[in-house]
Scaffold this motif. Sequence first.
Motif, PDB file in Angstrom:
ATOM      1  N   ARG A 151     133.859  22.733 117.452  1.00 60.14           N
ATOM      2  CA  ARG A 151     134.387  24.247 118.010  1.00 60.14           C
ATOM      3  C   ARG A 151     133.221  25.098 118.433  1.00 60.14           C
ATOM      4  O   ARG A 151     132.960  25.645 118.413  1.00 60.14           O
ATOM      5  CB  ARG A 151     135.604  24.702 116.993  1.00 60.14           C
ATOM      6  N   LEU A 152     132.420  24.840 116.446  1.00 59.59           N
ATOM      7  CA  LEU A 152     131.091  25.458 116.809  1.00 59.59           C
ATOM      8  C   LEU A 152     130.302  25.253 117.730  1.00 59.59           C
ATOM      9  O   LEU A 152     129.722  26.574 118.379  1.00 59.59           O
ATOM     10  CB  LEU A 152     130.457  24.777 115.421  1.00 59.59           C
ATOM     11  N   ASP A 153     130.475  23.898 118.769  1.00 59.74           N
ATOM     12  CA  ASP A 153     129.086  23.649 119.776  1.00 59.74           C
ATOM     13  C   ASP A 153     129.850  24.784 120.900  1.00 59.74           C
ATOM     14  O   ASP A 153     128.929  24.572 121.305  1.00 59.74           O
ATOM     15  CB  ASP A 153     129.356  22.001 119.614  1.00 59.74           C
ATOM     16  N   ARG A 154     130.775  24.740 120.872  1.00 59.78           N
ATOM     17  CA  ARG A 154     131.656  24.889 121.953  1.00 59.78           C
ATOM     18  C   ARG A 154     131.501  26.950 122.037  1.00 59.78           C
ATOM     19  O   ARG A 154     131.144  27.700 122.954  1.00 59.78           O
ATOM     20  CB  ARG A 154     133.525  25.359 121.934  1.00 59.78           C
ATOM     21  N   ALA A 155     131.214  27.257 120.698  1.00 59.31           N
ATOM     22  CA  ALA A 155     130.805  28.298 120.674  1.00 59.31           C
ATOM     23  C   ALA A 155     129.605  28.592 121.275  1.00 59.31           C
ATOM     24  O   ALA A 155     129.340  30.143 121.641  1.00 59.31           O
ATOM     25  CB  ALA A 155     130.824  28.862 119.323  1.00 59.31           C
ATOM     26  N   SER A 156     128.664  27.884 120.784  1.00 65.10           N
ATOM     27  CA  SER A 156     127.238  28.490 120.950  1.00 65.10           C
ATOM     28  C   SER A 156     127.265  28.448 122.933  1.00 65.10           C
ATOM     29  O   SER A 156     126.645  28.425 123.394  1.00 65.10           O
ATOM     30  CB  SER A 156     126.708  27.360 120.536  1.00 65.10           C
ATOM     31  N   ALA A 157     128.511  27.491 123.660  1.00 58.21           N
ATOM     32  CA  ALA A 157     127.876  27.171 124.620  1.00 58.21           C
ATOM     33  C   ALA A 157     128.403  28.506 125.582  1.00 58.21           C
ATOM     34  O   ALA A 157     127.674  28.835 126.461  1.00 58.21           O
ATOM     35  CB  ALA A 157     129.128  25.756 125.314  1.00 58.21           C
ATOM     36  N   LEU A 158     129.768  29.022 124.838  1.00 57.87           N
ATOM     37  CA  LEU A 158     129.946  30.194 125.175  1.00 57.87           C
ATOM     38  C   LEU A 158     129.511  31.752 125.055  1.00 57.87           C
ATOM     39  O   LEU A 158     129.304  32.599 125.513  1.00 57.87           O
ATOM     40  CB  LEU A 158     131.398  30.933 124.804  1.00 57.87           C
ATOM     41  N   GLY A 159     128.149  31.092 124.215  1.00 57.89           N
ATOM     42  CA  GLY A 159     127.394  32.055 124.214  1.00 57.89           C
ATOM     43  C   GLY A 159     126.583  33.077 122.716  1.00 57.89           C
ATOM     44  O   GLY A 159     126.350  34.393 122.822  1.00 57.89           O
ATOM     45  N   ALA A 160     126.878  32.131 121.991  1.00 55.45           N
ATOM     46  CA  ALA A 160     127.617  32.799 120.160  1.00 55.45           C
ATOM     47  C   ALA A 160     125.822  32.742 119.992  1.00 55.45           C
ATOM     48  O   ALA A 160     125.299  31.087 120.274  1.00 55.45           O
ATOM     49  CB  ALA A 160     128.115  31.904 119.281  1.00 55.45           C
ATOM     50  N   THR A 161     125.159  32.763 119.072  1.00 55.86           N
ATOM     51  CA  THR A 161     123.542  33.085 119.315  1.00 55.86           C
ATOM     52  C   THR A 161     123.532  32.242 117.283  1.00 55.86           C
ATOM     53  O   THR A 161     122.498  31.556 117.607  1.00 55.86           O
ATOM     54  CB  THR A 161     122.919  34.515 118.972  1.00 55.86           C
ATOM     55  N   ASP A 162     124.764  32.690 116.756  1.00 58.55           N
ATOM     56  CA  ASP A 162     124.086  31.403 115.865  1.00 58.55           C
ATOM     57  C   ASP A 162     125.749  31.636 114.877  1.00 58.55           C
ATOM     58  O   ASP A 162     126.747  31.663 114.946  1.00 58.55           O
ATOM     59  CB  ASP A 162     123.286  33.068 114.356  1.00 58.55           C
ATOM     60  N   LEU A 163     125.953  30.303 114.224  1.00 58.01           N
ATOM     61  CA  LEU A 163     126.506  29.412 114.123  1.00 58.01           C
ATOM     62  C   LEU A 163     126.604  29.237 112.667  1.00 58.01           C
ATOM     63  O   LEU A 163     125.865  28.800 111.304  1.00 58.01           O
ATOM     64  CB  LEU A 163     126.776  28.154 114.481  1.00 58.01           C
TER      65      LEU A 163
END
Length: 366
Positions: free
Chosen positions: A212-224
């Motif tokens: 899910r964090l990878d999905r967040a990254s794909a949606l534009g999150a800059t930091d996980l």
Amino acid sequence: MWVGSQAVFERPGKPLEIAEFVTPDPRPDEMVVRVDLAGVCGTDAHRLAGDIPAPDVPISIGHEAVGTVVALGSGLATDRAGEPLEVGSRVYWTPGGPCGRCRECTMHIYGCSRMRYPLPADEPNPATYKQYAMLDVIIPVFRVPDEVSNEAVIAFGCALPTAVSAHSRAGAIRSGDTVVVQGSGPVGLAITLLAALSPAQRVIVIGAPRRRLDRASALGATDLISIEETTPAARRERVLDLTDGRGADVVFEAAGRLEAFTEGIPLLARRGRYVVTGLYSGSGTVPFNPVVINNRNLTIVGSLYSSPEMTYRALQLVARHGDRLDFAALVDRRFALEQTEEAIATAVRGEATKAVLDMSLASAAR
Ligand SMILES: [Zn+2]
Ligand SMILES: [Zn+2]
């Protein structure tokens, strides 16, 4: 009339019943819609677990869907945004519709006092864990543009209107701002998407699992920040590091856990804003010193209920960004209507980014 099945909920602890239901021809201000995909949502699990007050009578459940109009009442020619509808049009709707006539509706206060929800299972209704839904004129229903897939529309489910609402409650996000999102479930991911479309400098997502964090990254999150690999203290330190010691301008709680509140407030910068989005059921309290609200000039707001406007705006977001950001890929588990309970359990265990009931599977299994 249309003969199909629907999932019926009676009370916590009793398995859902899949029962046949006959949907009559629509009256002038109604339409019958064949459900194509119904989204499985965390709220369903809360319902089954008894976290939400039990209904007085057996109810139909499911509140996210995209489907196809099979019969249109003589008085209905458009969706709620004025787009023409005909038999065969694909539509996206929300089962609960504000009445438009009570004080809350008049004053644009979220949460109509006469909302017909939940919906008794022995009446035709717009719930979505069923093959045929009846939508009357108050239901927020919107035509899905031809180029938009059913999967893209259902990918975030009710999480997208919820996120649109939460952002509207948060107020403007400006250039240079840092946004923290607590939670990487559908609501957290949808909030992340909107934060990433804003001028925010950083969008930090705290969550799990890695998928899910990878999905967040794909949606534009800059930091996980993985919640599985860090302590609350380490997470705060990381947020402070990323903001030169200032903290976040906006923190969205999308974790649905009380501890998120206790952990989230200290992540805020002075004049920071905290938006509670995921906490809406269950019970408990947390220790909290309200002095910090004043001394740090904080704003804490809630964001329950999304309005028809938010459902419409969510669909526009899908039309604009769904393809580019591959929303459809979020749909990673499909179940037949008969497997509703299993689908909900899968979502609760975090085994799906988005589980859906696919009604074409339901009819094949029969
Ligand atoms: Zn939902
Ligand atoms: Zn109302």
